[in-house]
Design an enzyme around this catalytic site. Structure first.
Site, PDB file in Angstrom:
ATOM      1  N   CYS A   1     -11.222  -3.003  -2.378  1.00 52.93           N
ATOM      2  CA  CYS A   1     -11.601  -1.585  -2.367  1.00 52.93           C
ATOM      3  C   CYS A   1     -11.202  -0.854  -3.638  1.00 52.93           C
ATOM      4  CB  CYS A   1     -11.029  -0.888  -1.138  1.00 52.93           C
ATOM      5  SG  CYS A   1      -9.230  -0.970  -0.982  1.00 52.93           S
TER       6      CYS A   1
ATOM      7  N   LYS B   1      -5.398  -4.646  11.512  1.00 56.14           N
ATOM      8  CA  LYS B   1      -5.572  -3.472  10.656  1.00 56.14           C
ATOM      9  C   LYS B   1      -6.622  -2.569  11.277  1.00 56.14           C
ATOM     10  CE  LYS B   1      -6.427  -2.011   5.889  1.00 56.14           C
ATOM     11  NZ  LYS B   1      -6.748  -2.464   4.526  1.00 56.14           N
TER      12      LYS B   1
ATOM     13  N   ARG C   1      -5.761   6.147  -0.409  1.00 59.75           N
ATOM     14  CA  ARG C   1      -7.054   6.084  -1.084  1.00 59.75           C
ATOM     15  C   ARG C   1      -7.060   6.940  -2.346  1.00 59.75           C
ATOM     16  NH1 ARG C   1     -10.770   6.004   4.460  1.00 59.75           N
ATOM     17  NH2 ARG C   1     -10.123   3.899   5.043  1.00 59.75           N
TER      18      ARG C   1
ATOM     19  N   ARG D   1     -15.178   2.186   7.111  1.00 62.07           N
ATOM     20  CA  ARG D   1     -14.804   0.770   7.208  1.00 62.07           C
ATOM     21  C   ARG D   1     -14.728   0.285   8.645  1.00 62.07           C
ATOM     22  NH1 ARG D   1     -10.383   1.700   2.427  1.00 62.07           N
ATOM     23  NH2 ARG D   1     -11.896   1.709   0.723  1.00 62.07           N
TER      24      ARG D   1
ATOM     25  N   GLU E   1      -7.276 -11.311  16.942  1.00 62.23           N
ATOM     26  CA  GLU E   1      -7.202 -11.351  15.485  1.00 62.23           C
ATOM     27  C   GLU E   1      -6.013 -12.205  15.028  1.00 62.23           C
ATOM     28  OE1 GLU E   1      -9.136 -10.358  13.167  1.00 62.23           O
ATOM     29  OE2 GLU E   1     -10.287  -8.589  13.793  1.00 62.23           O
TER      30      GLU E   1
ATOM     31  N   LYS F   1      -0.964  -2.747  10.928  1.00 60.00           N
ATOM     32  CA  LYS F   1      -1.123  -1.534  10.114  1.00 60.00           C
ATOM     33  C   LYS F   1      -2.106  -0.608  10.817  1.00 60.00           C
ATOM     34  CE  LYS F   1      -2.555   0.063   5.529  1.00 60.00           C
ATOM     35  NZ  LYS F   1      -3.134  -0.309   4.222  1.00 60.00           N
TER      36      LYS F   1
ATOM     37  N   SER G   1       0.595   5.404   4.197  1.00 62.00           N
ATOM     38  CA  SER G   1       0.688   6.596   3.346  1.00 62.00           C
ATOM     39  C   SER G   1       0.567   7.877   4.160  1.00 62.00           C
ATOM     40  CB  SER G   1      -0.401   6.551   2.278  1.00 62.00           C
ATOM     41  OG  SER G   1      -1.696   6.504   2.872  1.00 62.00           O
TER      42      SER G   1
ATOM     43  N   TYR H   1       6.686   3.542   1.982  1.00 58.74           N
ATOM     44  CA  TYR H   1       6.838   4.356   0.778  1.00 58.74           C
ATOM     45  C   TYR H   1       8.196   5.041   0.744  1.00 58.74           C
ATOM     46  CZ  TYR H   1       1.903   3.370   0.589  1.00 58.74           C
ATOM     47  OH  TYR H   1       0.701   2.706   0.549  1.00 58.74           O
TER      48      TYR H   1
END
Length: 339
Positions: free
Chosen positions: A126, A203, A213, A225, A241, A256, A283, A322
């Site tokens: 991406c 995800k 982003r 997405r 998954e 996530k 984020s 973060y």
């Protein structure tokens, strides 16, 4: 009568009265070794550009890495994950697997500073495509969408390229069916049998990615997405998954987002206890804490440590966050203790 006792003979507050007793019997501990710090590497020189929606984080150029990495080592941070912002983007994200790519430049610089630093390379498209999606685009369905199978070979090329540059772990994040199998085959054929794959197995198509982003300059130019990331309402699908990724050769799993999917973290760990499990404190989750703290609505240090401890308690073995830098500072100076 309960085998575990009853009031007044049993008083659980006895175990909470003394701080040292509380520390002795603490069930979940949070340490800096449990955390991974994301870094955004951007093409250019002498670049350290603040990311507005992520206070304390920057887009940095490769030549700025020494002044970025050394303070992290001083704080005891030993784990990082890299995201790249190239000079040029195209329809197939070719900079992501170029030997002269931005991450391929950054990894040797970091390893030259410290071979002890664990470097995880995010494997996705991406940030590198001019359309902002996580793979090659096709129109065969009547509307633009990611061509799953054509993307697989490019993911393998990207992972091998990062391995050659010196990455310790590759982490495919695009939620492309078969990505772990393709990458495992590519790595093995290139002689990197030893290199582990940390798969973003679970995800979600979450609203918590907005600041990222901006930071990675990777927002989709059209659509969203949802055709390849999971529906936030689904839980059983997450187990499928994980099962598929394990069968394809994943060495570690990831969920996530983290904070808003604690139940999923617990289910994954209960179903697959043998595999190390990471969780990505995203984020958006970071930005919410920061914004509330700036308003004075929460105690940032206590709230952050509470959230990260909850993620560990849910079952995560490590957390991409973060907040790694701040947590390292708080824990080293013992400015905050959870009460």
């Amino acid at each position: 009568m309960s085998k575990l006792g009853h009031f007044p003979n049993t008083r659980l507050r006895r175990l909470r009265h003394n701080r040292h007793v509380r520390d002795l019997i603490k069930e979940t501990r949070l340490g800096i070794h449990d955390l991974v710090l994301p870094l955004f590497i951007k093409h250019g020189t002498q670049l350290k550009k603040p990311i507005a929606s992520m206070p304390g984080h920057f887009q940095i150029s490769p030549d700025k890495l020494p002044e970025e990495i050394k303070p992290l080592l001083d704080l005891g941070i030993k784990n990082i994950i890299l995201f790249g912002i190239p000079e040029h983007k195209d329809g197939i994200g070719s900079n992501s697997y170029s030997n002269a790519g931005i991450i391929q430049q950054a990894i040797p610089i970091i390893k030259g500073i410290s071979k002890e630093l664990l470097v995880i390379a995010d494997v996705c498209f991406c940030e590198y495509t001019d359309h902002g999606h996580c793979g090659v685009i096709t129109e065969e369905t009547g509307h633009p969408d990611v061509d799953n199978d054509k993307t697989l070979d490019l993911l393998a090329k990207q992972a091998v390229s990062y391995a050659k540059a010196g990455a310790d772990i590759v982490a495919p994040s695009g939620n492309i069916d078969g990505m772990v199998h393709a990458i495992r085959q590519g790595l093995d054929q290139a002689g990197f049998h030893h290199l582990p794959i940390l798969s973003y197995s679970v995800k979600y198509a979450s609203s918590m990615y907005g600041p990222f982003r901006e930071a990675a300059e990777g927002a989709p130019k059209f659509g969203d997405r949802r055709t390849y990331q999971m529906d936030v309402a689904n839980s059983n699908e997450a187990m499928r998954e994980c099962a598929l990724d394990i069968a394809e050769g994943a060495d570690m799993l990831m969920v996530k987002p983290a904070h808003t999917f604690l139940d999923i973290i617990t289910r994954v760990k209960q179903n697959y206890p043998e595999l190390p499990l990471g969780a990505y404190h995203t984020s958006g989750e970071f930005a919410m804490l920061k914004a509330a703290a700036e308003k004075g609505w929460i105690d940032e240090k206590k709230a952050t440590l509470e959230v990260l401890t909850a993620i560990r308690r849910a079952g995560a073995d490590f957390i991409i966050t973060y907040y790694a830098r701040e947590v390292a500072e708080w824990l080293s100076s013992e400015q905050v203790k959870l009460t």
